[in-house]
Motif scaffolding. Structure first.
Motif, short mmCIF file in Angstrom:
data_model
loop_
_atom_site.label_atom_id
_atom_site.label_comp_id
_atom_site.label_asym_id
_atom_site.label_seq_id
_atom_site.Cartn_x
_atom_site.Cartn_y
_atom_site.Cartn_z
N MET A 61 12.19 21.61 25.05
CA MET A 61 12.35 21.88 23.64
C MET A 61 12.73 20.66 22.80
SD MET A 61 15.14 22.20 21.50
CE MET A 61 16.82 21.67 21.54
N PRO A 62 12.71 19.46 23.40
CA PRO A 62 13.11 18.31 22.55
C PRO A 62 12.28 18.20 21.27
CG PRO A 62 12.88 17.64 24.84
CD PRO A 62 12.33 19.03 24.75
N VAL A 63 12.98 17.94 20.17
CA VAL A 63 12.32 17.65 18.90
C VAL A 63 12.64 16.20 18.56
CG1 VAL A 63 12.22 18.18 16.44
CG2 VAL A 63 12.43 20.03 18.09
N ILE A 64 11.60 15.40 18.37
CA ILE A 64 11.76 13.98 18.07
C ILE A 64 11.35 13.73 16.63
CG2 ILE A 64 11.04 11.65 18.70
CD1 ILE A 64 10.26 12.76 21.47
N ILE A 69 11.45 11.63 31.41
CA ILE A 69 12.85 11.24 31.59
C ILE A 69 13.77 12.46 31.63
CG2 ILE A 69 14.79 10.00 30.51
CD1 ILE A 69 12.59 8.03 29.40
N ILE A 107 16.58 12.48 18.19
CA ILE A 107 16.16 13.44 19.20
C ILE A 107 17.16 14.59 19.25
CG2 ILE A 107 15.55 13.78 21.62
CD1 ILE A 107 15.34 10.67 21.75
N THR A 108 16.67 15.79 19.08
CA THR A 108 17.52 16.97 19.28
C THR A 108 17.08 17.62 20.59
OG1 THR A 108 17.69 17.33 16.90
CG2 THR A 108 18.26 19.17 18.32
N MET A 109 18.03 17.80 21.49
CA MET A 109 17.67 18.33 22.82
C MET A 109 18.81 19.17 23.39
SD MET A 109 17.93 14.75 24.98
CE MET A 109 19.50 14.27 25.76
N SER A 110 18.51 19.95 24.40
CA SER A 110 19.53 20.75 25.07
C SER A 110 20.58 19.83 25.68
CB SER A 110 18.88 21.60 26.17
OG SER A 110 18.16 22.65 25.60
N ARG A 120 22.23 16.56 29.77
CA ARG A 120 21.59 15.44 30.46
C ARG A 120 22.62 14.40 30.87
NH1 ARG A 120 17.43 18.26 27.57
NH2 ARG A 120 15.84 18.51 29.16
N VAL A 175 24.22 10.56 31.65
CA VAL A 175 24.25 9.28 30.92
C VAL A 175 23.05 8.43 31.33
CG1 VAL A 175 25.52 7.12 30.63
CG2 VAL A 175 26.74 9.30 30.63
N GLN A 206 20.07 9.38 32.18
CA GLN A 206 18.87 9.84 31.46
C GLN A 206 18.87 9.37 30.00
OE1 GLN A 206 19.33 14.07 32.63
NE2 GLN A 206 17.17 14.02 33.20
N LYS A 207 20.03 9.44 29.37
CA LYS A 207 20.13 9.01 27.98
C LYS A 207 19.90 7.50 27.86
CE LYS A 207 23.36 12.73 26.85
NZ LYS A 207 24.77 13.05 26.53
N ARG A 208 20.43 6.76 28.83
CA ARG A 208 20.25 5.31 28.81
C ARG A 208 18.75 4.95 28.91
NH1 ARG A 208 23.71 4.08 32.74
NH2 ARG A 208 25.39 3.39 31.36
N GLU A 209 18.06 5.66 29.79
CA GLU A 209 16.63 5.37 29.94
C GLU A 209 15.84 5.84 28.71
OE1 GLU A 209 14.72 7.03 33.41
OE2 GLU A 209 12.87 5.88 33.05
N LEU A 210 16.26 6.97 28.16
CA LEU A 210 15.60 7.50 26.96
C LEU A 210 15.68 6.47 25.82
CD1 LEU A 210 14.20 10.21 26.18
CD2 LEU A 210 16.37 10.93 25.20
N ILE A 239 20.90 10.73 19.32
CA ILE A 239 20.69 11.93 20.13
C ILE A 239 21.64 13.04 19.69
CG2 ILE A 239 20.79 12.90 22.47
CD1 ILE A 239 20.23 10.04 23.53
N TYR A 240 21.07 14.20 19.38
CA TYR A 240 21.87 15.36 18.98
C TYR A 240 21.72 16.40 20.08
CZ TYR A 240 21.37 12.98 14.50
OH TYR A 240 21.38 12.04 13.50
N GLU A 241 22.79 16.72 20.75
CA GLU A 241 22.74 17.71 21.81
C GLU A 241 23.13 19.08 21.26
OE1 GLU A 241 23.71 16.06 26.00
OE2 GLU A 241 25.33 15.41 24.68
N VAL A 242 22.32 20.09 21.60
CA VAL A 242 22.65 21.45 21.16
C VAL A 242 22.70 22.37 22.37
CG1 VAL A 242 21.74 21.23 18.81
CG2 VAL A 242 20.20 21.89 20.65
N GLU A 294 27.53 7.79 24.16
CA GLU A 294 26.37 7.95 25.04
C GLU A 294 25.21 8.63 24.33
OE1 GLU A 294 28.52 10.42 28.00
OE2 GLU A 294 26.83 11.80 27.79
N ASN A 295 25.39 8.89 23.03
CA ASN A 295 24.33 9.59 22.29
C ASN A 295 23.71 8.77 21.16
OD1 ASN A 295 24.22 11.84 23.89
ND2 ASN A 295 25.58 13.07 22.64
N LEU A 316 22.23 1.53 24.98
CA LEU A 316 23.10 2.67 24.71
C LEU A 316 24.45 2.18 24.14
CD1 LEU A 316 22.58 5.71 25.32
CD2 LEU A 316 23.99 5.43 27.36
#
Lengths: 61, 61, 61, 61, 61, 61
Positions: free
Chosen positions: B1-4, B31, C6-9, C12, C14, C16-20, C43-46, F49-50, F57
């Motif tokens: 569900m990621p929205v970019i 990723i 990026i809004t995502m669940s 994840r 650290v 994964q976020k670093r690579e993203l 990155i916005y986590e929901v 981390e976000n 990062l």
């Protein structure tokens, strides 16, 4: 690293936008003890048919 | 569900946007172990008078 | 100056976020002929109760 | 105080936007037990070359 | 492909969020003649110290 | 009707947020010749981390 995003009605002058970027950056950096270098400002202009308040389209106000 | 959501200076070609959508979707899904089907990409183009960095309008850089 | 949001669940790692951040920055700069230095990623986590698809809450999928 | 931001393909009529603002405001206020007065709606229109789904540009669908 | 992003005060129940996602998706699809399948809803919850109206922090209202 | 959205590192005090809302509202209204009453400010706090800058990062800076 603050990122400031402003959505506003279209039609402002370049001079207004220049001052907006300058002042919001300066004040945000000052209040947050951040570096001005890291502040990014993004302006999104929308027409009066693309926003609404209290259920009423901007065009109809 | 990621929205970019990408905000960038206007003026890129359709081909650049096509590749951007394709590559960011593929890499994000890889990723995050997410499905490509669920990735949505939105591009917001702003003119040089609608963004600023370090307090300076893009137009003046 | 691209800003990528990026809004995502949530949930994840650290790593994964670093690579993203690394990969999306590199690929965006490459495709847009922009400098990596100017790319910002947010990155916005929901949680699963804070997003929906096709009218169904993530929690209920 | 809810702020609702909708990103959608461009080309809708003023009448559709007027109804969108009216209905989303009313329903959001009702469900959240909030005042309609405090609901703000912002519409961002993007062309078919500025969004993608599952890695494919809207233009190519 | 509409993406709806709602920023609101935290503290709503799962049931309210479930109805919000369901109703906003249905109404948006109906008004825009779009498919419900393509509507994505994202909810961003903010605490009372993270929003302001007319210059006053939510916490102080 | 300007809506100002700020994404910043978490950890600021309520007093800093209060001043941020007050000052950004006042300055934006002044520069745009808008009413302070119509200015909405939303603050999104993200952990280190976000977010990332130049592919790195925040946690690793």
């Amino acid at each position: 690293m603050p990122v400031i995003q402003i959505t506003m009605s279209q039609g402002r002058t370049v001079e207004q936008k220049r001052e907006l970027v300058k002042v919001l950056t300066r004040e945000t950096a000052r209040i947050l003890n951040a570096k001005e270098d890291g502040v990014r400002v993004l302006i999104y202009e929308v027409s009066k048919e693309n926003w609404g308040n209290a259920g009423v389209l901007g065009l109809d106000m």
